[in-house]
Write a protein that holds these residues in place. Sequence first.
Motif, PDB file in Angstrom:
ATOM      1  N   VAL A  80       0.839  -1.197   0.000  1.00 51.29           N
ATOM      2  CA  VAL A  80       0.000   0.000   0.000  1.00 51.29           C
ATOM      3  C   VAL A  80       0.875   1.249   0.000  1.00 51.29           C
ATOM      4  O   VAL A  80       1.702   1.437   0.901  1.00 51.29           O
ATOM      5  CB  VAL A  80      -0.933   0.011   1.232  1.00 51.29           C
ATOM      6  CG1 VAL A  80      -1.826   1.246   1.213  1.00 51.29           C
ATOM      7  CG2 VAL A  80      -1.771  -1.258   1.275  1.00 51.29           C
ATOM      8  N   PHE A  81       0.689   2.074  -0.993  1.00 52.19           N
ATOM      9  CA  PHE A  81       1.434   3.324  -1.140  1.00 52.19           C
ATOM     10  C   PHE A  81       0.664   4.434  -0.441  1.00 52.19           C
ATOM     11  O   PHE A  81      -0.544   4.578  -0.633  1.00 52.19           O
ATOM     12  CB  PHE A  81       1.598   3.634  -2.630  1.00 52.19           C
ATOM     13  CG  PHE A  81       2.400   4.868  -2.933  1.00 52.19           C
ATOM     14  CD1 PHE A  81       3.735   4.960  -2.579  1.00 52.19           C
ATOM     15  CD2 PHE A  81       1.819   5.943  -3.600  1.00 52.19           C
ATOM     16  CE1 PHE A  81       4.481   6.091  -2.878  1.00 52.19           C
ATOM     17  CE2 PHE A  81       2.551   7.080  -3.899  1.00 52.19           C
ATOM     18  CZ  PHE A  81       3.886   7.154  -3.535  1.00 52.19           C
ATOM     19  N   ARG A  82       1.360   5.220   0.390  1.00 50.96           N
ATOM     20  CA  ARG A  82       0.692   6.265   1.169  1.00 50.96           C
ATOM     21  C   ARG A  82       1.450   7.589   1.070  1.00 50.96           C
ATOM     22  O   ARG A  82       2.688   7.600   1.086  1.00 50.96           O
ATOM     23  CB  ARG A  82       0.593   5.877   2.653  1.00 50.96           C
ATOM     24  CG  ARG A  82      -0.124   4.561   2.916  1.00 50.96           C
ATOM     25  CD  ARG A  82      -0.147   4.254   4.406  1.00 50.96           C
ATOM     26  NE  ARG A  82      -0.597   2.905   4.699  1.00 50.96           N
ATOM     27  CZ  ARG A  82      -1.863   2.558   4.925  1.00 50.96           C
ATOM     28  NH1 ARG A  82      -2.809   3.475   4.883  1.00 50.96           N
ATOM     29  NH2 ARG A  82      -2.188   1.301   5.193  1.00 50.96           N
ATOM     30  N   ILE A  83       0.699   8.668   0.992  1.00 51.80           N
ATOM     31  CA  ILE A  83       1.249  10.023   1.066  1.00 51.80           C
ATOM     32  C   ILE A  83       0.429  10.795   2.096  1.00 51.80           C
ATOM     33  O   ILE A  83      -0.805  10.760   2.069  1.00 51.80           O
ATOM     34  CB  ILE A  83       1.201  10.746  -0.293  1.00 51.80           C
ATOM     35  CG1 ILE A  83       2.046   9.997  -1.330  1.00 51.80           C
ATOM     36  CG2 ILE A  83       1.681  12.180  -0.165  1.00 51.80           C
ATOM     37  CD1 ILE A  83       2.019  10.626  -2.716  1.00 51.80           C
ATOM     38  N   SER A  84       1.104  11.488   3.004  1.00 54.59           N
ATOM     39  CA  SER A  84       0.410  12.198   4.088  1.00 54.59           C
ATOM     40  C   SER A  84       0.924  13.614   4.237  1.00 54.59           C
ATOM     41  O   SER A  84       2.136  13.857   4.179  1.00 54.59           O
ATOM     42  CB  SER A  84       0.606  11.464   5.425  1.00 54.59           C
ATOM     43  OG  SER A  84       0.190  10.127   5.350  1.00 54.59           O
ATOM     44  N   SER A  85      -0.002  14.541   4.460  1.00 49.84           N
ATOM     45  CA  SER A  85       0.378  15.890   4.853  1.00 49.84           C
ATOM     46  C   SER A  85       0.954  15.884   6.257  1.00 49.84           C
ATOM     47  O   SER A  85       0.649  14.999   7.065  1.00 49.84           O
ATOM     48  CB  SER A  85      -0.839  16.818   4.833  1.00 49.84           C
ATOM     49  OG  SER A  85      -1.308  17.051   3.531  1.00 49.84           O
ATOM     50  N   CYS A  86       1.767  16.874   6.556  1.00 48.44           N
ATOM     51  CA  CYS A  86       2.271  17.041   7.923  1.00 48.44           C
ATOM     52  C   CYS A  86       1.095  17.227   8.875  1.00 48.44           C
ATOM     53  O   CYS A  86       0.162  17.987   8.601  1.00 48.44           O
ATOM     54  CB  CYS A  86       3.196  18.255   7.972  1.00 48.44           C
ATOM     55  SG  CYS A  86       3.837  18.618   9.623  1.00 48.44           S
ATOM     56  N   GLY A  87       1.109  16.505   9.978  1.00 41.20           N
ATOM     57  CA  GLY A  87       0.057  16.628  10.981  1.00 41.20           C
ATOM     58  C   GLY A  87      -1.091  15.664  10.806  1.00 41.20           C
ATOM     59  O   GLY A  87      -1.963  15.577  11.675  1.00 41.20           O
ATOM     60  N   LEU A  88      -1.117  14.907   9.704  1.00 41.02           N
ATOM     61  CA  LEU A  88      -2.229  13.983   9.484  1.00 41.02           C
ATOM     62  C   LEU A  88      -2.078  12.768  10.396  1.00 41.02           C
ATOM     63  O   LEU A  88      -1.016  12.165  10.479  1.00 41.02           O
ATOM     64  CB  LEU A  88      -2.268  13.546   8.022  1.00 41.02           C
ATOM     65  CG  LEU A  88      -3.526  12.751   7.666  1.00 41.02           C
ATOM     66  CD1 LEU A  88      -4.120  13.241   6.353  1.00 41.02           C
ATOM     67  CD2 LEU A  88      -3.248  11.259   7.599  1.00 41.02           C
ATOM     68  N   GLN A  89      -3.152  12.423  11.067  1.00 42.48           N
ATOM     69  CA  GLN A  89      -3.127  11.318  12.032  1.00 42.48           C
ATOM     70  C   GLN A  89      -4.163  10.275  11.663  1.00 42.48           C
ATOM     71  O   GLN A  89      -5.299  10.613  11.311  1.00 42.48           O
ATOM     72  CB  GLN A  89      -3.395  11.842  13.448  1.00 42.48           C
ATOM     73  CG  GLN A  89      -3.200  10.805  14.540  1.00 42.48           C
ATOM     74  CD  GLN A  89      -3.150  11.444  15.930  1.00 42.48           C
ATOM     75  OE1 GLN A  89      -3.541  12.595  16.114  1.00 42.48           O
ATOM     76  NE2 GLN A  89      -2.667  10.707  16.903  1.00 42.48           N
ATOM     77  N   LEU A  90      -3.781   9.011  11.720  1.00 41.33           N
ATOM     78  CA  LEU A  90      -4.707   7.909  11.481  1.00 41.33           C
ATOM     79  C   LEU A  90      -5.089   7.276  12.811  1.00 41.33           C
ATOM     80  O   LEU A  90      -4.251   7.068  13.683  1.00 41.33           O
ATOM     81  CB  LEU A  90      -4.074   6.860  10.565  1.00 41.33           C
ATOM     82  CG  LEU A  90      -3.786   7.302   9.125  1.00 41.33           C
ATOM     83  CD1 LEU A  90      -3.255   6.122   8.312  1.00 41.33           C
ATOM     84  CD2 LEU A  90      -5.013   7.891   8.464  1.00 41.33           C
ATOM     85  N   TRP A  91      -6.363   6.968  12.961  1.00 36.79           N
ATOM     86  CA  TRP A  91      -6.923   6.464  14.202  1.00 36.79           C
ATOM     87  C   TRP A  91      -6.289   5.135  14.606  1.00 36.79           C
ATOM     88  O   TRP A  91      -5.743   4.396  13.785  1.00 36.79           O
ATOM     89  CB  TRP A  91      -8.430   6.298  14.038  1.00 36.79           C
ATOM     90  CG  TRP A  91      -8.795   5.445  12.862  1.00 36.79           C
ATOM     91  CD1 TRP A  91      -8.902   4.095  12.812  1.00 36.79           C
ATOM     92  CD2 TRP A  91      -9.045   5.900  11.524  1.00 36.79           C
ATOM     93  NE1 TRP A  91      -9.221   3.656  11.539  1.00 36.79           N
ATOM     94  CE2 TRP A  91      -9.317   4.752  10.733  1.00 36.79           C
ATOM     95  CE3 TRP A  91      -9.082   7.159  10.914  1.00 36.79           C
ATOM     96  CZ2 TRP A  91      -9.609   4.840   9.370  1.00 36.79           C
ATOM     97  CZ3 TRP A  91      -9.378   7.242   9.561  1.00 36.79           C
ATOM     98  CH2 TRP A  91      -9.636   6.092   8.810  1.00 36.79           C
ATOM     99  N   THR A  92      -6.425   4.816  15.872  1.00 38.35           N
ATOM    100  CA  THR A  92      -5.886   3.569  16.405  1.00 38.35           C
ATOM    101  C   THR A  92      -6.717   2.389  15.907  1.00 38.35           C
ATOM    102  O   THR A  92      -7.933   2.361  16.072  1.00 38.35           O
ATOM    103  CB  THR A  92      -5.905   3.599  17.946  1.00 38.35           C
ATOM    104  OG1 THR A  92      -5.207   4.764  18.398  1.00 38.35           O
ATOM    105  CG2 THR A  92      -5.249   2.360  18.525  1.00 38.35           C
TER     106      THR A  92
END
Length: 262
Positions: free
Chosen positions: A76-88
């Motif tokens: 799985v390829f992922r790109i995230s902005s600074c500060g982006l949080q994924l839930w537990t």
Amino acid sequence: MHLCIHRTLPFKEFVKRASEKKHTDFFLCEDESYYLRSLGEDVRKEPADLRQQFPDLAQDFHIPRFFEPAQFFSSVFRISSCGLQLWTHYDVMDNLLAQVTGTKRVALYSPQDALHLYLSGDKSEVLDIDSPDLDRFPEFVKATRYECVLEPGDLLFIPALWFHNTLALQFGVGVNVFWRHLPAASYDRKDPYGNKDPVAATRALQALERALHTLDELPDEQQQQEESRYTGRQRTPSRPWTLPLSHSTFSRAVQKFNQSQE
């Protein structure tokens, strides 16, 4: 309050916006966050595969030999902005999280702490793990937290069933590689994301929920006595529960039963 929307952008424009902290072009606000998670060609049936969706990028990413090729499930390829949080949440397969660029904080919780995480399916209802609402989630303080910061080139092994929460400390690119650590027939064939409980665990949950629901036919006092017998058998020295049953099946069934009695 967090609002998530889905929009289509050219890939180049998406990367530009995701890497910015303030935007001149935006959908909702100038400091909105962006997140990409690759999907299979048929999103309802096929898992993501970096080699299929991003073949040019895949040439620069070599999957470590932590497993046999036949065990491979998805990349799985992922790109995230600074500060982006994924839930537990937890996944039902072992996986490697490879940090390609940027830095990311990862918080992990053992499956043994499931009863303190307020589960809804495979996710925790405690969204803010740094400042949790202890009036709503008083048991959360009993969960032991493990934490690390991934830098470019780092690999983190996340065992199946371990809860994890990620926070992008910088704009970042990463790849998750999932593989089957159980026989292929143990998994739901209609699950392209790899986050549904194993087939045996799902059957056990259904059976246990039916059994607990049957207790409604008894007087209140006897219901409580029988419930204690169920909860008391969660683990015994002679026959311990397996991890999939102890945290994703038994705890959810007992939680649902307790909620029905409130």
